[in-house]
Structure formats: C-alpha cells, structure tokens
Enzyme design. Structure first.
Site, PDB file in Angstrom:
ATOM      1  N   CYS A 286     -14.003  10.123 -18.363  1.00  0.00           N
ATOM      2  CA  CYS A 286     -12.995   9.379 -17.591  1.00  0.00           C
ATOM      3  C   CYS A 286     -13.146   9.673 -16.100  1.00  0.00           C
ATOM      4  O   CYS A 286     -12.670   8.916 -15.267  1.00  0.00           O
ATOM      5  CB  CYS A 286     -11.606   9.772 -18.038  1.00  0.00           C
ATOM      6  SG  CYS A 286     -11.317  11.528 -17.868  1.00  0.00           S
ATOM      7  N   GLU A 387     -14.197  -1.454 -16.881  1.00  0.00           N
ATOM      8  CA  GLU A 387     -14.689  -0.120 -17.222  1.00  0.00           C
ATOM      9  C   GLU A 387     -15.781  -0.268 -18.274  1.00  0.00           C
ATOM     10  O   GLU A 387     -15.559  -0.846 -19.336  1.00  0.00           O
ATOM     11  CB  GLU A 387     -13.553   0.748 -17.785  1.00  0.00           C
ATOM     12  CG  GLU A 387     -14.020   2.156 -18.104  1.00  0.00           C
ATOM     13  CD  GLU A 387     -12.957   3.031 -18.761  1.00  0.00           C
ATOM     14  OE1 GLU A 387     -12.152   2.524 -19.549  1.00  0.00           O
ATOM     15  OE2 GLU A 387     -12.961   4.249 -18.469  1.00  0.00           O
TER      16      GLU A 387
END
Ligand code: NAD
Length: 502
Positions: A286, A387
């Site tokens: 992340c 993403e």
C-alpha cells in the site's frame, strides 16, 4: 470446493483450532508454483456468531486483568514472536510469494507495535485535576470497548494484523481477526503464539472467510469496533455497513503514491529509491511508489537510471536468496496487471521496460510478471488514475514544483508521498503543502514507527483515526470523566441550580 488431498487451515476460536460448520472452502495457492497447497474454510454467519460469543465472554474477564499482568502477556508474546519469526516469514512467502527477506521485514515492523503496546500501563494513564471546585476532584480514564474486529488484506498477512490487535488487546479488548482468505496461515500462527504467551482463551480469535464473514462481523450486535485495511471500494463498504450498525470504524483503503524528484536531487539515490519502492514485494504494497514525477529537466536522465536498475532485478521464487522480487498473488491478479500494461500502451504511454511473458526457470506455472516501466504517462490515462497493485512504475513529467504538487493534491488517494531534493526550504514547503497522511523527505516508503500512527487521507482512509500509536490506543478505548466530592459540609441541602465552581 474441497480438495481432500491438501490440509485445511482452520479458524481459531476459544484458544484452539476450530473447523467451523461452513461447507464453503477456498483454495490457498503457492504463487511461485501455482500449486494449491491447502484449503481454507469460509465462515458462515453462524460461525461468526460462535467466535464473537466466545470473544465476548473472554472480554468480560480480560478487561479486569491488571495492567501489569496484561503487559507481561504482551512482553511474552514479543519473545515468542521473535523466536518464531523465521517460521512466520516462511509461511508468508509460501502463500504470498514475497521474498523471505521482505517477509522478515514485515514481521519486524509488526513486532514494533507489540513493543509499543508493552507500554500500556503508561499509555492508558488518564489525567487528574484536584480541587476543580471546593472539595471536588475530577479525573479521566479510558476503558476498553468490548469485542474489536480486524479485517485485513493479503499483502501484509502478519504486519497489518499486528498494527491492530496488540494495541486492542493491551487496552483490555477481545479481538477477532478475519485475515485474507488468500494467505490465511500467518493469522493462525499468530494465534498459536498468543496461546504460547499465556493470553487467556478467547481473547484473540481468527475467523477465516470472505465477504460473508466480513458482512456478518460488521453488523454483529456484540462487535464494538471494526478496523479494516484493504482496497478502497471494500473499505468504503465496510465503513458504511459497520457505522450504520453503530460501530466505531477505521477503514484504510487503496493508494496511488507519488514520488516527486526535483532537479537538484541526487539522481542515483532517487533512482535506487524509485526502484526499491516501486518493485519491492512486486508492487503489492500500500506504500509502494507507483508514480514518479520527474520535474524538468531531469526526466530523461532519471528514466534511464531507473530503467537500467529495474532491468537488472532478479524475479524468482521468494525462497531463493537471489530473488529480488517474487510472483503476484494469483493468476487472476497477474492477468489484471498485464491488462493495465496493455491499456497503458494503448493509451499512448511509452513502455520503456516490458515485464510481460517473464519466464522463471523451473517455475513455469508461477504467477510471474517482471518490472514494467512507463514514461510520459498522462493524468488522463487509466494506468495513472487506477491503483494497479503490481510491478508497474509510471513516470510523469512536470515542468515545475508547483505542477508536481498540484498533481499529487488532485489525486483522490492520499496515503504516502515522497519528495527527493537537496533543498531544505523546498522540503519544508512540501511537507506543509502536500495532502497525504504520510510524507517522506528523501525517504520513499515513509511508514511511521509504531509510536506514531499509520494512515492516509482522502480515499485512502474512511473514518478519522489512524492505526497504532496514540491514535490506536484512542480507537480501542472510550473516555470517561469522573467528578467526585467527598464529605463537604458546605454542600448540604438541595440546590437546583446548574453546577458551577465555588
Ligand atoms: P481487498 O479489499 O480485496 O480485501 C481486504 C479484505 O476484505 C479481505 O479480508 C477480504 O476477504 C475482504 N473482502 C474482499 N472483498 C470483500 C467484499 N466484497 N465484501 C466484504 N469483504 C471483502 O484487498 P486485498 O486485495 O486483500 O489487498 C490489497 C488492497 O489493500 C490494495 O488496494 C492496497 O492498497 C490495500 N492496502 C491498503 C493499506 C493501507 O494501509 N491503506 C495497507 C495494505 C493494503
């Protein structure tokens, strides 16, 4: 689906392994070989009820255990975790695919949260004010919530649960962990370690499962708080579902982390950082850097240095000491990332390094994808907006510091961000102006230490509380303020006025 020839990774309830009652199972695959190594039960609502009921009963006793005894269990857990770190790291590599050195690093960062939580007697200390009115004292305490739940992603099967549960447990709560069904073994090993450390049965439980278990946990009447880490759409879903059911929720979502390189930066250091942070753990972090913003005129030079370093990376089985980067988590995810690469080419970005069709000797069925590097990426492109969560690094050119900062601040995510420069004034201006929860100055992955708190802004966080550190203690406790008067003769007789100071 059941595969009888491989072991089952069960739940952990009431201090022991538990098969549950569900008839649904998921395969657990070794991403380096493509082989199904185990199955994991997917808990039903009834299984969740059992786990939460036992956790609730355990909480009633655990909340009364003295602070020092709680801290001693935390210290013991720290010792067991350290002793069993190699075993835990190898279990992570077997199911996630990351290289063992990286898995060891994730456990080490998680262990730092345990060390932080060992200080719980001091962390829970309240404030006391004497004589707030004549003969009256006031003090504040923070008390546990009850049963707290953690729902965690595949990419850090040990560290992310460790961000949550040592603090929750130290504060006096019981904790039910619902790990990712893709790499469930780490959670079970952590449960064994708690038992070895002397934690009473039921205080830490593991419910294996998928959306059904998550949804049951989010609305269970005996669950007080939900900590979630995962993708943005699921973070939003968990936040909305659990808050609607009256829970306290912190839900950390996805990311699109930028690294701005100013023209005065040391380009070798910046290129090393971009490659390490872009391709470490195959980009499945992340806090991975997915966008490098090269501020004119250093773009060509920086891209060349990043490409040379990326092309030299060894992709292979995470157990091989020579591997820099392991496989992706599943074949489906590898295919999705390849799809993004194709979209980048289609939309006009320059693919200066193509990691597709990567062959790893002796591992024909692994989920491989080598480092991919795009230059001249535009903000309108899919590879910039979404993403990707894989080894794909996008370089965007910017003409000035201001344009680079605007790019970051206009991005809907706000997890981590980094600036590379030798100019202290620019760095100071940047850390004040930039809109993200975690900021690195010449540090590409600025993961806060355990005694600070971890969390993003924007679409990277739903709720207002970050993980661990002081915010973690705050999240897993609720405040109470006591006002007390003892035998003050001046207060005798009824007085219907609102209490004021005397
Ligand atoms: P994910 O959102 O698919 O899964 C996270 C958890 O939610 C898992 O336990 C999963 O079982 C559960 N889940 C999945 N689908 C669900 C549904 N429809 N309903 C209810 N629950 C569901 O995430 P992932 O693929 O496991 O992990 C990768 C993602 O996590 C990336 O987006 C990454 O950026 C993010 N992440 C964020 C942070 C952070 O600190 N912000 C840290 C690590 C990972």
């Amino acid at each position: 689906m059941t595969t009888p020839s491989v072991p089952t990774i069960p739940h952990w309830v009431d201090g022991k392994r538990w098969e549950g009652t569900s008839t649904r199972f998921a395969p657990v695959t070794n991403p380096a070989t493509g082989a199904v190594a185990a199955t994991v039960p997917l808990a039903s609502g009834a299984d969740v009820d059992v786990a939460v009921e036992r956790a609730r009963a355990a909480y009633e006793e655990w909340r009364d255990v003295s602070l020092n005894r709680r801290a001693r269990v935390l210290f013991a857990f720290r010792e067991v975790l350290e002793a069993r770190t190699p075993e835990l790291a190898h279990a992570i590599t077997a199911e996630h695919g990351k290289v063992v050195a990286d898995a060891l690093g994730e456990v080490a960062r998680g262990a730092e949260v345990v060390e932080f939580a060992c200080g719980i007697p001091l962390l829970l200390a309240g404030r006391h004010s004497e004589q707030v009115s004549t003969g009256v004292d006031t003090w504040s305490v923070r008390q546990p919530l009850g049963v707290a739940v953690g729902i965690t992603p595949f990419n850090f099967p040990a560290m992310v649960p460790l961000w949550m549960h040592p603090v929750a447990i130290a504060c006096g709560n019981a904790f039910v962990l619902k790990p990712s069904e893709r790499d469930p073994s780490a959670a079970l090993l952590l449960a064994e370690m708690w038992a070895e450390a002397g934690l009473p049965e039921g205080v830490f439980s593991v419910v294996q499962g998928d959306a059904e278990a998550v949804n049951a946990l989010c609305i269970h009447p005996d669950v007080a708080a939900v900590s979630f880490v995962g993708s943005t759409p699921i973070a939003r879903h968990v936040y909305e579902t659990a808050t609607r059911a009256g829970k306290r929720v912190q839900a950390l979502g996805g990311a699109k982390n930028h690294m701005i390189v100013l023209p005065d930066a040391d380009l070798d250091i910046a290129a090393d950082a971009a490659v390490s942070a872009g391709y470490g753990s195959a980009g499945e972090r992340c806090m991975a850097i997915s966008v490098v913003v090269a501020v004119d005129p250093i773009g060509d030079d920086l891209v060349e240095r990043v490409r040379d370093r990326s092309a030299a990376l060894a992709v292979g089985d995470g157990n091989d000491a020579g591997s820099d980067m392991g496989p992706l988590i599943t074949a489906a995810h590898r295919d999705l990332v390849e799809h993004y690469v194709a979209a980048g080419v289609e939309e006009g970005a320059d693919l200066v390094l193509d990691g597709r069709n990567r062959v790893v000797a002796g591992r024909a069925d692994g989920f491989w994808l080598g480092p991919c590097l795009f230059d001249h990426v535009q903000p309108r492109m899919t590879i910039y907006r979404e993403e990707i969560f894989g080894p794909v690094l996008c370089v965007v050119r910017a003409s000035s510091y201001e344009e680079a900062v605007r790019l970051v601040n206009e991005n809907p995510y706000g997890n981590g961000v980094a600036l590379f420069t030798r100019d202290g004034g620019a760095a100071r201006r940047f850390e004040r102006e930039i809109e993200a929860g975690m900021v690195g100055i010449n540090v590409p992955i600025p993961v806060p230490m355990a005694y600070y708190s971890f969390g993003g802004w924007g679409q990277s966080l739903f709720g207002d509380t970050h993980m661990h550190g002081a915010e973690g203690v705050h999240f897993y406790t609720r405040g109470k303020v006591v006002t007390a008067r003892w035998s003050d003769p001046a207060t005798r007789g009824p007085d219907l006025g609102f209490p004021t100071n005397r």
